[in-house]
Design an enzyme around this catalytic site. Structure first.
Site, PDB file in Angstrom:
ATOM      1  N   THR A 185       4.921   1.885 -12.516  1.00 13.55           N
ATOM      2  CA  THR A 185       5.032   1.209 -11.229  1.00 13.55           C
ATOM      3  C   THR A 185       4.075   0.039 -11.326  1.00 13.55           C
ATOM      4  OG1 THR A 185       5.605   3.174  -9.946  1.00 13.55           O
ATOM      5  CG2 THR A 185       4.289   1.546  -8.794  1.00 13.55           C
ATOM      6  N   VAL A 214      12.975   9.154  -2.396  1.00 12.63           N
ATOM      7  CA  VAL A 214      11.982   8.094  -2.182  1.00 12.63           C
ATOM      8  C   VAL A 214      10.615   8.653  -2.567  1.00 12.63           C
ATOM      9  CG1 VAL A 214      10.856   6.641  -0.462  1.00 12.63           C
ATOM     10  CG2 VAL A 214      13.326   7.026  -0.329  1.00 12.63           C
ATOM     11  N   GLY A 215       9.871   7.890  -3.346  1.00 11.15           N
ATOM     12  CA  GLY A 215       8.548   8.347  -3.788  1.00 11.15           C
ATOM     13  C   GLY A 215       7.443   7.879  -2.861  1.00 11.15           C
ATOM     14  N   ASP A 216       6.246   7.849  -3.386  1.00 14.08           N
ATOM     15  CA  ASP A 216       5.078   7.488  -2.580  1.00 14.08           C
ATOM     16  C   ASP A 216       4.930   5.976  -2.381  1.00 14.08           C
ATOM     17  OD1 ASP A 216       4.604   7.384  -5.419  1.00 14.08           O
ATOM     18  OD2 ASP A 216       2.494   7.009  -4.991  1.00 14.08           O
ATOM     19  N   THR A 236       0.001   5.027  -8.539  1.00 17.95           N
ATOM     20  CA  THR A 236       1.119   5.203  -9.475  1.00 17.95           C
ATOM     21  C   THR A 236       1.077   6.603 -10.035  1.00 17.95           C
ATOM     22  OG1 THR A 236       2.107   4.490 -11.561  1.00 17.95           O
ATOM     23  CG2 THR A 236      -0.268   4.139 -11.346  1.00 17.95           C
ATOM     24  N   HIS A 238       3.208  10.677 -10.187  1.00 17.50           N
ATOM     25  CA  HIS A 238       4.218  11.610  -9.657  1.00 17.50           C
ATOM     26  C   HIS A 238       4.185  11.593  -8.128  1.00 17.50           C
ATOM     27  CE1 HIS A 238       6.350  15.669 -10.490  1.00 17.50           C
ATOM     28  NE2 HIS A 238       6.873  15.035  -9.464  1.00 17.50           N
ATOM     29  N   GLY A 239       5.089  10.800  -7.566  1.00 20.86           N
ATOM     30  CA  GLY A 239       5.029  10.450  -6.160  1.00 20.86           C
ATOM     31  C   GLY A 239       4.987  11.614  -5.187  1.00 20.86           C
TER      32      GLY A 239
HETATM   33  N1  ASP Z   1       4.903   6.737  -7.935  1.00 20.48           N
HETATM   34  C1  ASP Z   1       6.223   6.328  -8.305  1.00 20.48           C
HETATM   35  C2  ASP Z   1       7.207   7.238  -7.626  1.00 20.48           C
HETATM   36  O1  ASP Z   1       6.951   8.406  -7.525  1.00 20.48           O
HETATM   37  C3  ASP Z   1       6.462   6.359  -9.786  1.00 20.48           C
HETATM   38  C4  ASP Z   1       5.360   5.876 -10.650  1.00 20.48           C
HETATM   39  O2  ASP Z   1       4.374   5.372 -10.178  1.00 20.48           O
HETATM   40  O3  ASP Z   1       5.482   6.020 -11.855  1.00 20.48           O
HETATM   41  O4  ASP Z   1       8.268   6.776  -7.267  1.00 20.48           O
END
Ligand code: ASP
Length: 328
Positions: A185, A214-216, A236, A238-239
């Site tokens: 990200t 949808v992630g974080d 960045t 695991h959201g």
């Molecule tokens: N945080 C992002 C998500 O979960 C992915 C990432 O940062 O690699 O969508």
């Protein structure tokens, strides 16, 4: 009593260092992940170092001329989004259907205004859509088709969904059946000369995400947050875990209410509340004094910082992938 006095005297310079004022600061990330051996691959790592360096220089040009945080954050995130090396804009990772759905957000610490978009399919630079949501609507977050329609109505550049593909992601689409983890990200946090904090984040999300996941990154408080009284944060990793631990707000609030140093609070969240298994990833943060942090619990995190000292005018700049930072 005498010992206490001497200890306080000895600690004073350290406190001063922690509170050292900087004219402006810019910190960037280009995603966290395993990155095994990448540092030792000179050819490949040079591409990332150069890209991080360019991002910092873009931000520096704006901030040194007195430009405000949002202008610098937008320019830096746009640069990353247009660079296929990163999982944002062109080069974004794909969904389980082999398509691209992009998320982004931006927040200003001076007034807590924020804008976010989720699941965009046709907007070339998602962070521009997030910024337009912040400035042109009474809302904070737009999602899916409506968000794409809004961006178009604002005259933002619209592209075909396959614009986001690169030879690398096309290969991933071919390999969708194989188990694989690809994340990354981009983000940028800034303390500008005016003393204001801004944070922005943009991503393609997690590889093979399903059902409109949808992630974080576009969730204000989870992947992005900025409060002049706390700090500016971009995450960045695991959201799902970053949402559960409301990481960005959690960090800003530790700084604001518990008066924890930003580095200490960031380390606590990334290494104690989260860990490499449950919440793999990292973050970047900066507070109003210019103290910043870039912790990660993953194998590496593309990252860099640049700041200008108030008195001496000296500029310091460094980039990193694994543990070590490379001074530029
Ligand atoms: N945080 C992002 C998500 O979960 C992915 C990432 O940062 O690699 O969508």
């Amino acid at each position: 009593m005498k010992h206490l006095f001497i200890t306080v005297l000895l600690l004073l310079p350290l406190c001063h260092m922690l509170a050292q004022e900087r004219e402006y600061v810019i910190v960037v990330h280009g995603g966290a992940g395993a990155m095994a051996g990448l540092e030792n691959n000179q050819e490949k790592s040079a591409l990332y170092y150069a890209a991080l360096d360019s991002a910092l220089s873009i931000g520096n040009a704006i901030l040194s001329a007195g430009g405000e945080g949002p202008e610098a954050v937008m320019a830096v995130v746009n640069y990353f989004e247009n660079n296929p090396l990163f999982n944002a804009g062109k080069g974004a990772t794909c969904t389980s259907a082999g398509t691209f759905e992009l998320d982004a957000s931006i927040m200003e610490g001076k007034d807590l205004t924020a804008g976010a978009v989720a699941g965009l399919k046709t907007v070339k630079n998602p962070i521009n859509a997030a910024y337009a949501v912040k400035n042109k609507t009474p809302h904070v977050m737009l999602a899916g088709e409506g968000a794409d329609r809004f961006a178009k109505s604002q005259g933002l550049e619209i592209v075909d969904n396959m614009y986001f593909a690169t030879p690398k992601t096309l290969k991933w689409i071919e390999d969708l059946k194989k188990e694989s983890k690809k994340n990354g990200t981009v983000g940028c946090v800034v303390l500008d000369k005016q003393g204001n904090l801004t944070a922005g984040t943009s991503t393609g999300g997690m590889f093979k995400k399903q059902w409109g996941r949808v992630g974080d990154s576009p969730v204000i408080g989870a992947g992005t947050y900025a409060d002049n009284e706390g700090c500016a944060v971009s995450c960045t990793g695991h959201g799902e875990y970053f949402i559960r631990h409301v990481v960005a707000y959690n960090l800003s609030t530790r700084v604001k209410l518990l008066h924890q140093p930003v580095g200490e609070a960031a380390d606590y969240i990334i290494h104690q509340e989260l860990n490499a298994k449950e919440g793999n990833g990292g973050l970047i943060a900066v507070d109003k004094k210019g103290n910043f942090a870039m912790p990660f619990n993953s194998g590496g995190m593309f990252r860099g910082y640049l700041y200008k000292e108030k008195g001496t005018g000296k500029i310091s700049k460094a980039v990193g992938i694994g543990e070590k930072m490379k001074t530029l």
